[in-house]
Write an enzyme that holds these catalytic residues in place. Structure first.
Site, PDB file in Angstrom:
ATOM      1  NE  ARG A   8      24.525   9.226 -28.750  1.00  0.00           N
ATOM      2  CZ  ARG A   8      25.395   8.854 -29.512  1.00  0.00           C
ATOM      3  NH1 ARG A   8      25.878   7.458 -29.385  1.00  0.00           N
ATOM      4  NH2 ARG A   8      25.778   9.466 -30.454  1.00  0.00           N
TER       5      ARG A   8
ATOM      6  CB  THR B 197      17.899   3.178 -26.044  1.00  0.00           C
ATOM      7  OG1 THR B 197      17.848   4.507 -25.911  1.00  0.00           O
ATOM      8  CG2 THR B 197      16.939   2.306 -24.915  1.00  0.00           C
TER       9      THR B 197
ATOM     10  CG  ASP C 270      32.732  19.264 -25.623  1.00  0.00           C
ATOM     11  OD1 ASP C 270      32.122  18.052 -25.400  1.00  0.00           O
ATOM     12  OD2 ASP C 270      31.815  20.576 -25.599  1.00  0.00           O
TER      13      ASP C 270
ATOM     14  CG  ASP D  48      33.543  20.492 -22.045  1.00  0.00           C
ATOM     15  OD1 ASP D  48      32.482  20.683 -21.294  1.00  0.00           O
ATOM     16  OD2 ASP D  48      33.837  19.341 -22.313  1.00  0.00           O
TER      17      ASP D  48
HETATM   18  N1  URA Z   1      30.411  17.986 -30.407  1.00  0.00           N
HETATM   19  C1  URA Z   1      31.482  18.683 -30.187  1.00  0.00           C
HETATM   20  O1  URA Z   1      31.498  19.993 -29.449  1.00  0.00           O
HETATM   21  N2  URA Z   1      32.597  18.697 -30.936  1.00  0.00           N
HETATM   22  C2  URA Z   1      32.737  17.805 -31.733  1.00  0.00           C
HETATM   23  O2  URA Z   1      33.984  17.387 -32.397  1.00  0.00           O
HETATM   24  C3  URA Z   1      31.746  16.966 -31.657  1.00  0.00           C
HETATM   25  C4  URA Z   1      30.542  17.021 -31.309  1.00  0.00           C
END
Ligand code: URA
Length: 209
Positions: free
Chosen positions: A104, A108, A200, A203
């Site tokens: 992203r 913008t 995430d 991660d």
């Molecule tokens: N991407 C992720 O890894 N977790 C989320 O909760 C939202 C987007």
């Protein structure tokens, strides 16, 4: 909801609970994603068209079913989309793979493509786009935009968790593309994370935080 299938098989729901649990290790998280990827893929491909071919068994000849058309394309959105890939390739070893890298732009807020590599004849194939976390839906919408721009007409989206906001955005942008998910969670928080979610995915999968 039209075009949205929640895959509520008990095995998938059980594994999803383990994924949500913050105590699950990186190793187990990755293994579970591969297992779930295979199970959801089974449902995403349930209605693939088949055709009859003539074969010889040791006893006689017969007409027998095979999947019609060219090999499937699995299209993971980098990087979390690769979570599903090994499991899906275990199920469909001859599938082709299209990698789609998007980020992203901080100014913008548009999705910018930094990597795209697909089979040359991708337009003639059914493409399953993989985006485990359908949060805002921006990446999934952008990935499908790019595949359509290259002539792809047969598309499906495979997720693990979806937020209602992401589903609404994706369905509005691409009403012709059905999606599958293991669960629809409550909402997105102010940081764009799915709640209750699992954190995430990238991660947790790669141990980067
Ligand atoms: N991407 C992720 O890894 N977790 C989320 O909760 C939202 C987007």
């Amino acid at each position: 909801m039209q075009g949205v299938t929640v895959v509520d098989h008990p095995l998938i729901q059980h594994k999803l609970t383990l994924l949500r649990d913050r105590r699950t290790s990186t190793k187990n998280f990755r293994e579970l994603l591969n297992e779930i990827g295979m199970l959801i893929c089974y449902e995403v491909t349930r209605d693939l068209p088949i055709t009859q071919i003539e074969i010889e068994t040791p006893l006689t000849t017969m007409k027998a079913p095979v999947i019609e058309g060219k090999k499937l394309v699995f299209a993971p959105i980098l990087r979390a989309g690769t979570a599903f890939l090994d499991g899906m390739l275990n199920l469909v070893p001859s599938a082709r793979v299209a990698h789609i890298g998007l980020y992203r732009d901080p100014d913008t807020l548009e999705s910018v493509e930094y990597y795209f590599k697909a089979p040359e004849d991708v337009a003639q194939r059914l493409v399953i786009v993989m985006d485990p976390m359908l949060a805002t839906g921006n990446s999934a919408v952008a990935a499908v935009d790019r595949l359509k721009a290259r002539g792809v007409t047969k598309l499906r989206l495979m997720c693990l968790l979806a937020a209602p906001e992401g589903i609404a955005h994706f369905r509005q942008a691409h009403p012709d593309v059905p999606l599958w998910t293991a669960a629809i969670d409550s909402h997105l928080n102010e940081h764009g994370y799915i709640v209750p979610g699992l954190g995430d995915a990238g991660d947790r999968m790669f141990g980067t935080k």
